[in-house]
Design a protein around this motif. Structure first.
Motif, PDB file in Angstrom:
ATOM      1  N   LYS A   2      79.854 -21.736   9.159  1.00  0.00           N
ATOM      2  CA  LYS A   2      79.040 -20.587   8.768  1.00  0.00           C
ATOM      3  C   LYS A   2      79.153 -19.524   9.858  1.00  0.00           C
ATOM      4  O   LYS A   2      78.837 -19.774  11.020  1.00  0.00           O
ATOM      5  CB  LYS A   2      77.581 -21.015   8.597  1.00  0.00           C
ATOM      6  CG  LYS A   2      76.661 -19.887   8.198  1.00  0.00           C
ATOM      7  CD  LYS A   2      75.237 -20.400   8.031  1.00  0.00           C
ATOM      8  CE  LYS A   2      74.291 -19.288   7.617  1.00  0.00           C
ATOM      9  NZ  LYS A   2      72.914 -19.764   7.493  1.00  0.00           N
ATOM     10  N   ILE A   3      79.626 -18.347   9.462  1.00  0.00           N
ATOM     11  CA  ILE A   3      79.763 -17.227  10.388  1.00  0.00           C
ATOM     12  C   ILE A   3      78.739 -16.175   9.987  1.00  0.00           C
ATOM     13  O   ILE A   3      78.703 -15.755   8.835  1.00  0.00           O
ATOM     14  CB  ILE A   3      81.182 -16.629  10.333  1.00  0.00           C
ATOM     15  CG1 ILE A   3      82.212 -17.698  10.716  1.00  0.00           C
ATOM     16  CG2 ILE A   3      81.280 -15.419  11.254  1.00  0.00           C
ATOM     17  CD1 ILE A   3      83.643 -17.267  10.511  1.00  0.00           C
ATOM     18  N   ILE A  47      69.134 -11.735  20.247  1.00  0.00           N
ATOM     19  CA  ILE A  47      70.232 -10.772  20.313  1.00  0.00           C
ATOM     20  C   ILE A  47      69.675  -9.425  20.768  1.00  0.00           C
ATOM     21  O   ILE A  47      68.752  -8.895  20.176  1.00  0.00           O
ATOM     22  CB  ILE A  47      70.926 -10.643  18.944  1.00  0.00           C
ATOM     23  CG1 ILE A  47      71.572 -11.978  18.568  1.00  0.00           C
ATOM     24  CG2 ILE A  47      71.957  -9.517  18.958  1.00  0.00           C
ATOM     25  CD1 ILE A  47      72.005 -12.078  17.125  1.00  0.00           C
ATOM     26  N   VAL A  48      70.267  -8.889  21.835  1.00  0.00           N
ATOM     27  CA  VAL A  48      69.821  -7.617  22.390  1.00  0.00           C
ATOM     28  C   VAL A  48      70.750  -6.491  21.945  1.00  0.00           C
ATOM     29  O   VAL A  48      70.326  -5.378  21.731  1.00  0.00           O
ATOM     30  CB  VAL A  48      69.791  -7.689  23.936  1.00  0.00           C
ATOM     31  CG1 VAL A  48      69.326  -6.378  24.535  1.00  0.00           C
ATOM     32  CG2 VAL A  48      68.909  -8.831  24.397  1.00  0.00           C
ATOM     33  N   ASP A  56      78.204 -21.219  13.274  1.00  0.00           N
ATOM     34  CA  ASP A  56      77.383 -22.437  13.138  1.00  0.00           C
ATOM     35  C   ASP A  56      76.129 -22.365  14.015  1.00  0.00           C
ATOM     36  O   ASP A  56      75.764 -23.320  14.696  1.00  0.00           O
ATOM     37  CB  ASP A  56      78.208 -23.686  13.434  1.00  0.00           C
ATOM     38  CG  ASP A  56      79.267 -23.934  12.365  1.00  0.00           C
ATOM     39  OD1 ASP A  56      79.064 -23.502  11.207  1.00  0.00           O
ATOM     40  OD2 ASP A  56      80.298 -24.553  12.671  1.00  0.00           O
ATOM     41  N   GLY A  57      75.498 -21.181  14.017  1.00  0.00           N
ATOM     42  CA  GLY A  57      74.226 -21.012  14.715  1.00  0.00           C
ATOM     43  C   GLY A  57      74.321 -20.620  16.175  1.00  0.00           C
ATOM     44  O   GLY A  57      73.316 -20.296  16.801  1.00  0.00           O
ATOM     45  N   LYS A  58      75.523 -20.630  16.748  1.00  0.00           N
ATOM     46  CA  LYS A  58      75.692 -20.314  18.170  1.00  0.00           C
ATOM     47  C   LYS A  58      76.258 -18.897  18.316  1.00  0.00           C
ATOM     48  O   LYS A  58      77.293 -18.575  17.741  1.00  0.00           O
ATOM     49  CB  LYS A  58      76.645 -21.317  18.824  1.00  0.00           C
ATOM     50  CG  LYS A  58      76.839 -21.078  20.289  1.00  0.00           C
ATOM     51  CD  LYS A  58      77.740 -22.145  20.892  1.00  0.00           C
ATOM     52  CE  LYS A  58      77.874 -21.905  22.379  1.00  0.00           C
ATOM     53  NZ  LYS A  58      79.233 -21.759  22.820  1.00  0.00           N
ATOM     54  N   ILE A  59      75.576 -18.063  19.107  1.00  0.00           N
ATOM     55  CA  ILE A  59      76.049 -16.702  19.348  1.00  0.00           C
ATOM     56  C   ILE A  59      77.328 -16.774  20.189  1.00  0.00           C
ATOM     57  O   ILE A  59      77.333 -17.342  21.278  1.00  0.00           O
ATOM     58  CB  ILE A  59      74.992 -15.847  20.094  1.00  0.00           C
ATOM     59  CG1 ILE A  59      73.654 -15.841  19.342  1.00  0.00           C
ATOM     60  CG2 ILE A  59      75.504 -14.430  20.321  1.00  0.00           C
ATOM     61  CD1 ILE A  59      73.687 -15.239  17.972  1.00  0.00           C
ATOM     62  N   VAL A  60      78.416 -16.208  19.652  1.00  0.00           N
ATOM     63  CA  VAL A  60      79.699 -16.256  20.357  1.00  0.00           C
ATOM     64  C   VAL A  60      80.186 -14.876  20.786  1.00  0.00           C
ATOM     65  O   VAL A  60      81.130 -14.770  21.567  1.00  0.00           O
ATOM     66  CB  VAL A  60      80.788 -16.951  19.504  1.00  0.00           C
ATOM     67  CG1 VAL A  60      80.453 -18.420  19.295  1.00  0.00           C
ATOM     68  CG2 VAL A  60      80.984 -16.254  18.168  1.00  0.00           C
ATOM     69  N   ALA A  71      88.795 -12.484  17.005  1.00  0.00           N
ATOM     70  CA  ALA A  71      88.054 -13.093  15.893  1.00  0.00           C
ATOM     71  C   ALA A  71      88.667 -14.437  15.519  1.00  0.00           C
ATOM     72  O   ALA A  71      87.958 -15.425  15.313  1.00  0.00           O
ATOM     73  CB  ALA A  71      88.044 -12.156  14.698  1.00  0.00           C
ATOM     74  N   LYS A  72      89.989 -14.493  15.463  1.00  0.00           N
ATOM     75  CA  LYS A  72      90.673 -15.751  15.138  1.00  0.00           C
ATOM     76  C   LYS A  72      90.406 -16.814  16.193  1.00  0.00           C
ATOM     77  O   LYS A  72      90.179 -17.981  15.866  1.00  0.00           O
ATOM     78  CB  LYS A  72      92.185 -15.519  14.994  1.00  0.00           C
ATOM     79  CG  LYS A  72      92.552 -14.768  13.731  1.00  0.00           C
ATOM     80  CD  LYS A  72      94.069 -14.553  13.693  1.00  0.00           C
ATOM     81  CE  LYS A  72      94.482 -13.786  12.461  1.00  0.00           C
ATOM     82  NZ  LYS A  72      95.942 -13.540  12.439  1.00  0.00           N
ATOM     83  N   ARG A  73      90.434 -16.416  17.467  1.00  0.00           N
ATOM     84  CA  ARG A  73      90.157 -17.372  18.547  1.00  0.00           C
ATOM     85  C   ARG A  73      88.742 -17.930  18.428  1.00  0.00           C
ATOM     86  O   ARG A  73      88.506 -19.125  18.637  1.00  0.00           O
ATOM     87  CB  ARG A  73      90.338 -16.713  19.918  1.00  0.00           C
ATOM     88  CG  ARG A  73      91.768 -16.662  20.393  1.00  0.00           C
ATOM     89  CD  ARG A  73      91.882 -16.337  21.877  1.00  0.00           C
ATOM     90  NE  ARG A  73      91.227 -15.095  22.267  1.00  0.00           N
ATOM     91  CZ  ARG A  73      91.765 -13.892  22.178  1.00  0.00           C
ATOM     92  NH1 ARG A  73      92.976 -13.741  21.705  1.00  0.00           N
ATOM     93  NH2 ARG A  73      91.095 -12.830  22.569  1.00  0.00           N
ATOM     94  N   LEU A  74      87.785 -17.055  18.107  1.00  0.00           N
ATOM     95  CA  LEU A  74      86.393 -17.502  17.958  1.00  0.00           C
ATOM     96  C   LEU A  74      86.265 -18.514  16.816  1.00  0.00           C
ATOM     97  O   LEU A  74      85.564 -19.514  16.940  1.00  0.00           O
ATOM     98  CB  LEU A  74      85.475 -16.304  17.696  1.00  0.00           C
ATOM     99  CG  LEU A  74      85.296 -15.312  18.848  1.00  0.00           C
ATOM    100  CD1 LEU A  74      84.537 -14.090  18.373  1.00  0.00           C
ATOM    101  CD2 LEU A  74      84.598 -15.964  20.025  1.00  0.00           C
TER     102      LEU A  74
END
Length: 77
Positions: A2-3, A47-48, A56-60, A71-74
């Motif tokens: 999930k993104i 998020i500021v 998957d719920g983690k800010i990257v 984006a692909k790497r993330l």
């Protein structure tokens, strides 16, 4: 996977969403891309600076527009 793309709907946020969707498509991933514009939900995540991306719920990523390669790497992790 999930993104989530967090932002108010500004042009930078829309561009980030477009790039993330393109990266998912190019990678052949089955990830779902969601847009989150609710300011309360954005603040609850801590998020500021937007646009921000969570996988998957983690800010990257926060406060910048990713390149397609970034984006692909993330997505690949």
């Amino acid at each position: 996977m999930k993104i989530e793309i967090f932002g108010s709907g500004c042009p930078r946020c829309k561009q980030t969403e477009k790039i993330m969707k393109k990266a998912v498509e190019e990678l052949g991933s089955d990830a779902e891309v969601y847009k989150v514009t609710d300011m309360m939900a954005i603040m609850e995540k801590g998020i500021v600076s937007t646009p921000a991306v969570a996988i998957d719920g983690k800010i990257v990523l926060s406060g910048k527009i990713p390149s397609i390669d970034e984006a692909k790497r993330l997505i690949k992790g």
